[in-house]
Design a protein around this motif. Structure first.
Motif, PDB file in Angstrom:
ATOM      1  N   LEU A   1      37.223  61.999  27.997  1.00 21.78           N
ATOM      2  CA  LEU A   1      37.085  63.511  28.851  1.00 21.78           C
ATOM      3  C   LEU A   1      35.551  63.709  29.107  1.00 21.78           C
ATOM      4  CD1 LEU A   1      39.271  66.157  26.524  1.00 21.78           C
ATOM      5  CD2 LEU A   1      39.412  65.377  28.784  1.00 21.78           C
ATOM      6  N   GLY A   2      34.534  63.011  28.234  1.00 23.25           N
ATOM      7  CA  GLY A   2      33.356  63.161  28.728  1.00 23.25           C
ATOM      8  C   GLY A   2      32.994  62.491  30.310  1.00 23.25           C
ATOM      9  N   ILE A   3      33.710  61.315  30.354  1.00 25.40           N
ATOM     10  CA  ILE A   3      33.587  60.525  31.660  1.00 25.40           C
ATOM     11  C   ILE A   3      34.478  61.494  32.757  1.00 25.40           C
ATOM     12  CG2 ILE A   3      34.820  58.539  32.905  1.00 25.40           C
ATOM     13  CD1 ILE A   3      34.083  57.033  30.149  1.00 25.40           C
ATOM     14  N   ALA A   4      35.448  62.211  32.463  1.00 24.78           N
ATOM     15  CA  ALA A   4      35.978  62.817  33.410  1.00 24.78           C
ATOM     16  C   ALA A   4      35.164  64.075  33.805  1.00 24.78           C
ATOM     17  CB  ALA A   4      37.444  63.480  32.829  1.00 24.78           C
ATOM     18  N   SER A   5      34.363  64.786  32.798  1.00 25.50           N
ATOM     19  CA  SER A   5      33.600  65.824  33.072  1.00 25.50           C
ATOM     20  C   SER A   5      32.374  65.333  34.132  1.00 25.50           C
ATOM     21  CB  SER A   5      33.049  66.476  31.887  1.00 25.50           C
ATOM     22  OG  SER A   5      32.239  65.494  31.157  1.00 25.50           O
ATOM     23  N   ALA A   6      31.785  64.130  33.865  1.00 24.73           N
ATOM     24  CA  ALA A   6      30.752  63.563  34.494  1.00 24.73           C
ATOM     25  C   ALA A   6      31.341  63.596  36.148  1.00 24.73           C
ATOM     26  CB  ALA A   6      30.331  62.254  33.974  1.00 24.73           C
ATOM     27  N   VAL A   7      32.545  62.982  36.102  1.00 27.07           N
ATOM     28  CA  VAL A   7      33.103  62.709  37.625  1.00 27.07           C
ATOM     29  C   VAL A   7      33.191  63.945  38.238  1.00 27.07           C
ATOM     30  CG1 VAL A   7      35.223  62.059  38.844  1.00 27.07           C
ATOM     31  CG2 VAL A   7      34.006  60.481  36.983  1.00 27.07           C
ATOM     32  N   LEU A   8      33.600  65.156  37.435  1.00 29.63           N
ATOM     33  CA  LEU A   8      33.772  66.413  38.278  1.00 29.63           C
ATOM     34  C   LEU A   8      32.423  67.079  38.571  1.00 29.63           C
ATOM     35  CD1 LEU A   8      36.502  67.844  35.889  1.00 29.63           C
ATOM     36  CD2 LEU A   8      36.775  67.381  38.334  1.00 29.63           C
ATOM     37  N   PHE A   9      31.497  66.736  37.519  1.00 26.45           N
ATOM     38  CA  PHE A   9      30.205  67.356  37.976  1.00 26.45           C
ATOM     39  C   PHE A   9      29.415  66.566  39.141  1.00 26.45           C
ATOM     40  CE2 PHE A   9      29.537  68.465  33.325  1.00 26.45           C
ATOM     41  CZ  PHE A   9      29.863  69.982  33.487  1.00 26.45           C
TER      42      PHE A   9
ATOM     43  N   PHE B   1      35.032  73.189  40.264  1.00 28.94           N
ATOM     44  CA  PHE B   1      34.692  71.854  39.881  1.00 28.94           C
ATOM     45  C   PHE B   1      33.829  71.892  38.595  1.00 28.94           C
ATOM     46  CE2 PHE B   1      36.447  70.057  43.800  1.00 28.94           C
ATOM     47  CZ  PHE B   1      37.321  69.167  43.167  1.00 28.94           C
ATOM     48  N   MET B   2      32.559  72.554  38.676  1.00 23.73           N
ATOM     49  CA  MET B   2      31.684  72.680  37.574  1.00 23.73           C
ATOM     50  C   MET B   2      32.564  73.565  36.360  1.00 23.73           C
ATOM     51  SD  MET B   2      28.089  73.350  39.183  1.00 23.73           S
ATOM     52  CE  MET B   2      28.395  74.822  40.089  1.00 23.73           C
ATOM     53  N   LEU B   3      33.349  74.483  36.498  1.00 25.65           N
ATOM     54  CA  LEU B   3      33.903  75.190  35.444  1.00 25.65           C
ATOM     55  C   LEU B   3      34.978  74.162  34.814  1.00 25.65           C
ATOM     56  CD1 LEU B   3      34.294  78.658  36.869  1.00 25.65           C
ATOM     57  CD2 LEU B   3      32.833  77.799  35.137  1.00 25.65           C
ATOM     58  N   ILE B   4      35.656  73.532  35.777  1.00 24.45           N
ATOM     59  CA  ILE B   4      36.535  72.495  34.988  1.00 24.45           C
ATOM     60  C   ILE B   4      35.923  71.601  34.290  1.00 24.45           C
ATOM     61  CG2 ILE B   4      38.536  70.831  35.726  1.00 24.45           C
ATOM     62  CD1 ILE B   4      39.170  72.415  38.024  1.00 24.45           C
ATOM     63  N   GLY B   5      34.850  70.880  34.844  1.00 28.28           N
ATOM     64  CA  GLY B   5      33.911  70.077  34.206  1.00 28.28           C
ATOM     65  C   GLY B   5      33.408  70.618  32.824  1.00 28.28           C
ATOM     66  N   LEU B   6      32.914  71.671  32.786  1.00 28.65           N
ATOM     67  CA  LEU B   6      32.532  72.350  31.625  1.00 28.65           C
ATOM     68  C   LEU B   6      33.847  72.395  30.573  1.00 28.65           C
ATOM     69  CD1 LEU B   6      30.204  75.204  32.710  1.00 28.65           C
ATOM     70  CD2 LEU B   6      29.702  73.199  31.173  1.00 28.65           C
ATOM     71  N   ALA B   7      34.878  72.594  31.042  1.00 32.21           N
ATOM     72  CA  ALA B   7      36.097  72.851  30.047  1.00 32.21           C
ATOM     73  C   ALA B   7      36.326  71.357  29.464  1.00 32.21           C
ATOM     74  CB  ALA B   7      37.190  73.345  30.824  1.00 32.21           C
ATOM     75  N   ALA B   8      36.245  70.322  30.161  1.00 30.31           N
ATOM     76  CA  ALA B   8      36.473  69.074  29.665  1.00 30.31           C
ATOM     77  C   ALA B   8      35.416  68.779  28.975  1.00 30.31           C
ATOM     78  CB  ALA B   8      36.707  68.204  30.851  1.00 30.31           C
ATOM     79  N   LEU B   9      34.133  69.081  29.139  1.00 35.65           N
ATOM     80  CA  LEU B   9      33.059  68.583  28.180  1.00 35.65           C
ATOM     81  C   LEU B   9      33.192  69.293  26.945  1.00 35.65           C
ATOM     82  CD1 LEU B   9      30.327  67.065  28.072  1.00 35.65           C
ATOM     83  CD2 LEU B   9      29.181  69.099  28.926  1.00 35.65           C
ATOM     84  N   ALA B  10      33.656  70.465  26.871  1.00 37.12           N
ATOM     85  CA  ALA B  10      33.728  71.469  25.667  1.00 37.12           C
ATOM     86  C   ALA B  10      34.957  70.715  24.761  1.00 37.12           C
ATOM     87  CB  ALA B  10      34.060  72.794  26.044  1.00 37.12           C
ATOM     88  N   LEU B  11      36.042  70.114  25.463  1.00 33.26           N
ATOM     89  CA  LEU B  11      37.067  69.514  24.736  1.00 33.26           C
ATOM     90  C   LEU B  11      36.473  68.202  24.274  1.00 33.26           C
ATOM     91  CD1 LEU B  11      40.091  70.328  27.082  1.00 33.26           C
ATOM     92  CD2 LEU B  11      39.709  71.316  24.943  1.00 33.26           C
ATOM     93  N   HIS B  12      35.692  67.509  25.128  1.00 32.00           N
ATOM     94  CA  HIS B  12      35.229  66.354  24.511  1.00 32.00           C
ATOM     95  C   HIS B  12      34.477  66.451  23.452  1.00 32.00           C
ATOM     96  CE1 HIS B  12      33.425  62.301  24.544  1.00 32.00           C
ATOM     97  NE2 HIS B  12      32.336  62.931  24.506  1.00 32.00           N
ATOM     98  N   VAL B  13      33.594  67.651  23.331  1.00 33.48           N
ATOM     99  CA  VAL B  13      32.467  67.855  22.040  1.00 33.48           C
ATOM    100  C   VAL B  13      33.547  68.377  20.964  1.00 33.48           C
ATOM    101  CG1 VAL B  13      30.758  69.365  21.424  1.00 33.48           C
ATOM    102  CG2 VAL B  13      30.489  68.280  23.685  1.00 33.48           C
ATOM    103  N   ALA B  14      34.311  68.925  21.276  1.00 28.43           N
ATOM    104  CA  ALA B  14      35.388  69.542  20.217  1.00 28.43           C
ATOM    105  C   ALA B  14      36.011  68.298  19.510  1.00 28.43           C
ATOM    106  CB  ALA B  14      36.337  70.467  20.487  1.00 28.43           C
ATOM    107  N   GLY B  15      36.166  67.073  20.230  1.00 33.60           N
ATOM    108  CA  GLY B  15      36.955  65.946  19.590  1.00 33.60           C
ATOM    109  C   GLY B  15      38.387  66.067  20.124  1.00 33.60           C
TER     110      GLY B  15
END
Length: 60
Positions: free
Chosen positions: A2-10, A32-46
């Motif tokens: 999900l971290g890679i997916a958020s980087a692509v969305l950003f 796209f930034m909001l979806i990337g932030l959601a993916a990054l938050a899910l990645h940080v949450a594990g």
């Protein structure tokens, strides 16, 4: 993953914003930034941490 997916969305959001591409409301750079932030938050949450290792269980 999900971290890679958020980087692509950003990156897509950056390209839309930097190139001043006229898009509709669904594909705006803010969305796209909001979806990337959601993916990054899910990645940080594990949430997407163990997808690749799910099929390999511990065997004793």
């Amino acid at each position: 993953m999900l971290g890679i997916a958020s980087a692509v969305l950003f990156f897509i959001a950056f390209l839309i914003n930097a190139a001043h591409i006229a898009t509709n409301d669904v594909f705006s750079s803010t969305n796209f930034m909001l979806i990337g932030l959601a993916a990054l938050a899910l990645h940080v949450a594990g949430v997407g941490d163990r997808w690749a290792a799910r099929g390999r269980g511990r065997r004793r």
